[in-house]
Every structure is written in structure tokens, then in C-alpha cells.
Write a protein that holds these residues in place. Sequence first.
Motif, mmCIF file in Angstrom:
data_model
loop_
_atom_site.group_PDB
_atom_site.id
_atom_site.type_symbol
_atom_site.label_atom_id
_atom_site.label_comp_id
_atom_site.label_asym_id
_atom_site.label_seq_id
_atom_site.Cartn_x
_atom_site.Cartn_y
_atom_site.Cartn_z
ATOM 1 N N GLY A 182 0.781 -1.226 0.000
ATOM 2 C CA GLY A 182 0.000 0.000 0.000
ATOM 3 C C GLY A 182 0.812 1.274 0.000
ATOM 4 N N THR A 183 2.136 1.171 -0.084
ATOM 5 C CA THR A 183 2.999 2.353 -0.017
ATOM 6 C C THR A 183 2.673 3.371 -1.100
ATOM 7 O OG1 THR A 183 4.779 1.024 0.932
ATOM 8 C CG2 THR A 183 5.393 3.143 -0.040
ATOM 9 N N TYR A 184 2.330 2.883 -2.274
ATOM 10 C CA TYR A 184 2.155 3.773 -3.418
ATOM 11 C C TYR A 184 0.686 3.964 -3.785
ATOM 12 C CZ TYR A 184 6.989 2.238 -3.550
ATOM 13 O OH TYR A 184 8.282 1.924 -3.194
ATOM 14 N N ALA A 185 -0.216 3.610 -2.883
ATOM 15 C CA ALA A 185 -1.645 3.705 -3.178
ATOM 16 C C ALA A 185 -2.063 5.128 -3.493
ATOM 17 C CB ALA A 185 -2.458 3.158 -2.006
ATOM 18 N N ASP A 186 -1.603 6.087 -2.711
ATOM 19 C CA ASP A 186 -1.995 7.477 -2.940
ATOM 20 C C ASP A 186 -1.535 7.962 -4.314
ATOM 21 O OD1 ASP A 186 -3.233 7.715 -0.487
ATOM 22 O OD2 ASP A 186 -1.437 8.425 0.533
ATOM 23 N N ALA A 212 -4.588 -5.002 2.312
ATOM 24 C CA ALA A 212 -5.366 -4.272 3.306
ATOM 25 C C ALA A 212 -4.710 -2.966 3.721
ATOM 26 C CB ALA A 212 -5.593 -5.162 4.535
ATOM 27 N N ALA A 213 -3.400 -2.874 3.589
ATOM 28 C CA ALA A 213 -2.710 -1.640 3.986
ATOM 29 C C ALA A 213 -3.160 -0.449 3.148
ATOM 30 C CB ALA A 213 -1.200 -1.826 3.868
ATOM 31 N N ALA A 214 -3.688 -0.717 1.958
ATOM 32 C CA ALA A 214 -4.126 0.367 1.076
ATOM 33 C C ALA A 214 -5.581 0.749 1.311
ATOM 34 C CB ALA A 214 -3.933 -0.035 -0.385
ATOM 35 N N ALA A 215 -6.297 0.034 2.157
ATOM 36 C CA ALA A 215 -7.725 0.284 2.359
ATOM 37 C C ALA A 215 -8.033 1.715 2.793
ATOM 38 C CB ALA A 215 -8.291 -0.720 3.359
ATOM 39 N N PRO A 216 -7.260 2.319 3.710
ATOM 40 C CA PRO A 216 -7.570 3.719 4.065
ATOM 41 C C PRO A 216 -7.553 4.662 2.864
ATOM 42 C CG PRO A 216 -6.096 2.760 5.693
ATOM 43 C CD PRO A 216 -6.197 1.770 4.560
ATOM 44 N N ALA A 217 -6.612 4.470 1.952
ATOM 45 C CA ALA A 217 -6.558 5.306 0.751
ATOM 46 C C ALA A 217 -7.781 5.063 -0.132
ATOM 47 C CB ALA A 217 -5.276 5.030 -0.030
ATOM 48 N N PHE A 218 -8.233 3.818 -0.212
ATOM 49 C CA PHE A 218 -9.431 3.515 -1.013
ATOM 50 C C PHE A 218 -10.670 4.161 -0.381
ATOM 51 C CE2 PHE A 218 -7.265 -0.772 -2.168
ATOM 52 C CZ PHE A 218 -6.394 -0.097 -2.999
ATOM 53 N N ARG A 219 -10.757 4.109 0.945
ATOM 54 C CA ARG A 219 -11.901 4.728 1.622
ATOM 55 C C ARG A 219 -11.916 6.231 1.380
ATOM 56 N NH1 ARG A 219 -10.591 0.888 5.790
ATOM 57 N NH2 ARG A 219 -9.501 2.484 7.018
ATOM 58 N N ALA A 236 -14.556 1.411 -4.349
ATOM 59 C CA ALA A 236 -15.547 0.639 -3.596
ATOM 60 C C ALA A 236 -15.408 -0.851 -3.877
ATOM 61 C CB ALA A 236 -16.961 1.114 -3.960
ATOM 62 N N ASP A 237 -15.210 -1.212 -5.124
ATOM 63 C CA ASP A 237 -15.065 -2.626 -5.463
ATOM 64 C C ASP A 237 -13.765 -3.204 -4.907
ATOM 65 O OD1 ASP A 237 -17.460 -3.218 -6.758
ATOM 66 O OD2 ASP A 237 -16.763 -2.373 -8.647
ATOM 67 N N ALA A 238 -12.715 -2.391 -4.870
ATOM 68 C CA ALA A 238 -11.462 -2.855 -4.269
ATOM 69 C C ALA A 238 -11.657 -3.120 -2.781
ATOM 70 C CB ALA A 238 -10.354 -1.828 -4.484
ATOM 71 N N LEU A 239 -12.416 -2.262 -2.111
ATOM 72 C CA LEU A 239 -12.716 -2.469 -0.687
ATOM 73 C C LEU A 239 -13.550 -3.736 -0.486
ATOM 74 C CD1 LEU A 239 -13.497 1.241 0.222
ATOM 75 C CD2 LEU A 239 -11.626 -0.128 1.167
ATOM 76 N N ASP A 243 -12.769 -7.161 1.681
ATOM 77 C CA ASP A 243 -13.693 -7.367 2.808
ATOM 78 C C ASP A 243 -13.428 -6.362 3.923
ATOM 79 O OD1 ASP A 243 -15.187 -9.517 1.771
ATOM 80 O OD2 ASP A 243 -13.610 -10.933 2.294
ATOM 81 N N ASP A 244 -13.338 -5.107 3.545
ATOM 82 C CA ASP A 244 -12.993 -4.052 4.493
ATOM 83 C C ASP A 244 -14.224 -3.618 5.282
ATOM 84 O OD1 ASP A 244 -11.090 -1.997 5.511
ATOM 85 O OD2 ASP A 244 -12.509 -0.635 4.544
ATOM 86 N N ALA A 245 -14.382 -4.184 6.458
ATOM 87 C CA ALA A 245 -15.564 -3.917 7.271
ATOM 88 C C ALA A 245 -15.669 -2.444 7.659
ATOM 89 C CB ALA A 245 -15.530 -4.790 8.527
ATOM 90 N N ALA A 246 -14.558 -1.764 7.776
ATOM 91 C CA ALA A 246 -14.568 -0.363 8.191
ATOM 92 C C ALA A 246 -15.214 0.552 7.156
ATOM 93 C CB ALA A 246 -13.140 0.097 8.477
ATOM 94 N N SER A 247 -15.434 0.077 5.951
ATOM 95 C CA SER A 247 -16.008 0.915 4.896
ATOM 96 C C SER A 247 -17.523 0.768 4.788
ATOM 97 C CB SER A 247 -15.370 0.575 3.554
ATOM 98 O OG SER A 247 -15.634 -0.780 3.208
#
Length: 367
Positions: A182-186, A212-219, A236-239, A243-247
Amino acid sequence: MVDATTPLQATDVAARFLSPGEALLLLILLTGAVFLAFSVVMATWTLSFRARKLAVGRRVQDRTARWQFELREVLYGDGSLDALRASIDDGNRVEFLNFLLEYARRLDGEEHEVVRSLAEPHLAKILPYLDHRVAGRRARAVQTLGELGLPGYAEQVISALDDPSPDVAMVAASTLAAAEDGTYADAVLARMERFAHWRLDFLVAMLSSMGAAAAPAFRWTLADDQAVPRVRAVAADALAQLDDAASADLAHEVLTTQAEVELRAATLRLLASVGRGEHVDAIRLAVEDHALPTRLHAVRALGSLGSEDDLDTLYAAATDDPSPWVAIAAARALKEAGGADRLELLAGSDHSRAALGLQVISEVRSW
């Protein structure tokens, strides 16, 4: 070198002693001789060029075979890294990187790190290719740096996201996404708009590969009202893939406040994966939406999250929705929600969709 003017000069001289017919014949013969000589020269050059090319090819094959043997010895035997490194010189650095790139894709763990360590001293050699006029050369350089040179060459690969060629930019995005942490997600998400015309499933797979490390950027992207709706849908589909419950609450909010069809459908897919009971009312409303994609994914989500009270809604969608695709999805959702008895009644009736009930009952899985 044969002088092309020779036939004409000879003819001028011969014309003083020959008749016009004999001079013309001489011109034809001399011209033919010139073309024959030219053909022989070109054939000789072509054969020589082919011979040199075959010789170069054989040398490349020999070097590759030697590198393969030495690399296997290093990875699985008692081979020496220093001996393999010593076989590389300035003339074959790029060739060696191409060789290592093929191995890097098939290896992981410590073996992958060995390949990266072998590549590291030579990566600077391909930096000039990042500005090559041919997009394919630029893409190959970006791919090599992305797969063998991160994080050391992250700046160069991230810059390639803005390359004039969308293909080069996509290669950069794919290699950055493959980093898996997820380092380069942004950086990738900031340029996703230029990839919006690519297939949705490809983009989703690329983003979800970050883990999962990239999930915050996707949210953050899903919540961004200024982002292109299709890009938000991909997030949204990536989340959902993660299975990112936080979203879940975010997906519910977007579903209830946004009108764009593709985005609403994506939030419904996300809710079907991670939604909770308090989100069902919004899904029930979506079942009545005028847009087919929204209804389709709403009935699927209702089958996953709904209660016994929703069986009537799903049955009505299966029997009355004007779209056969929504009807099929509703029948499968009805089966998943525990309404198989209603499908049996439909199958035994004289309803125009009685065959649908029989089909879904006999399916091993819903979808």
C-alpha cells in the motif's frame, strides 16, 4: 563501386562505329550487367548481415544459458554470487536485466531478493530509456525499475504515471500496485482518472492487489465528492475485494446521497460484502430504483443481508421486475435468503417465469 553512367558513356562511343540497333542492344546488355552486379552486392550484404545476426543470437543464447546455470547454482546449489556478477560487463547490462526480470516474476521470498540484489548495480544503466522516443522502450524501463528497483527507483516509476503514453502510465501503476504494502496507493489513486476507460475488473484487481494496507486510501477516494464517479466505484469494489468492514458505513452514506448509477451499484456490491443490519433499509429502497444496475445489485445485497421479512420483496422482483437479469438475481437471492419454498411454488405454477424457479432450485450455487 560500379558507375551507373558507364553504359551511357560506352554507348556514346560505340554509336560512332555501330548502327542504331547495335548501339541499343549494347546499352541493354550493359544496363543488365550493372543491375546484375548491384543484385550480387545486395545479396552478399544481406547474407552477411543475416550471418552476423545469427552469430549475435547464438552468443545471446549462450550467455543466457550460462546465466541460467549460474543463477540456479546460486539459488539452489553452491554457486557464487561474485562469479555471476563478474560475468556482467557494460555491454550486456541491459540484456542481464531482461534476463533477471523474467526470473523475478516467478520467484518470491529470499530467492526474489537474490535476483533484486543482482539487478541493483545495473539499474542505473536503463534510466536514459525513461526518455526514449519509443513508448515501448519507456514501458520496458519502467517495468524493470518497478519490479526490480523499488523502493530505490520509486521516484522514477511514480513520475512515469504522468507519461504521455497511457500504456506506459498503466505499466507504472501496475508495478507500483504489485508492491503489496500500500505504499504507493496514494500516488496511483491520484492518477486513476486517466485509467477510467480501462476495464473495471482489471482496475479493481490492480488496486486490491495492494492489500489491506491500502484500504484507508481507497476509503478516502470513495468518500471524495470531487473524484470521478467511476474512480470512486473502482475504490468501492477494491474495498469489497478486501472485505474491508470499516467501509460499511461509508458505503451506506454514499448510496443514500449519490445519484450516479455505477457508483451506487458499486456501493451495493460493497454492502453485500461488509454491510450490517442497519444498512438494509437503504438497500430495500434501491430495489425499487429505476436504474437496472442499481436494482440488480440491490437484490443481491438484500439476499445477503436481508431478513425473512424481505422474502416477499425478493419474490416480487423475481416474478415482476421487467428485467430478466434482475429477475434471475432476485431468484438466486431468494434462494440464498432461505426462500427456496417460494421458488418451488413458482416452479409449479403457470407463471410466465415458472422455468426460472425450476432453474434456480436446480443450481448448485446461487452465483
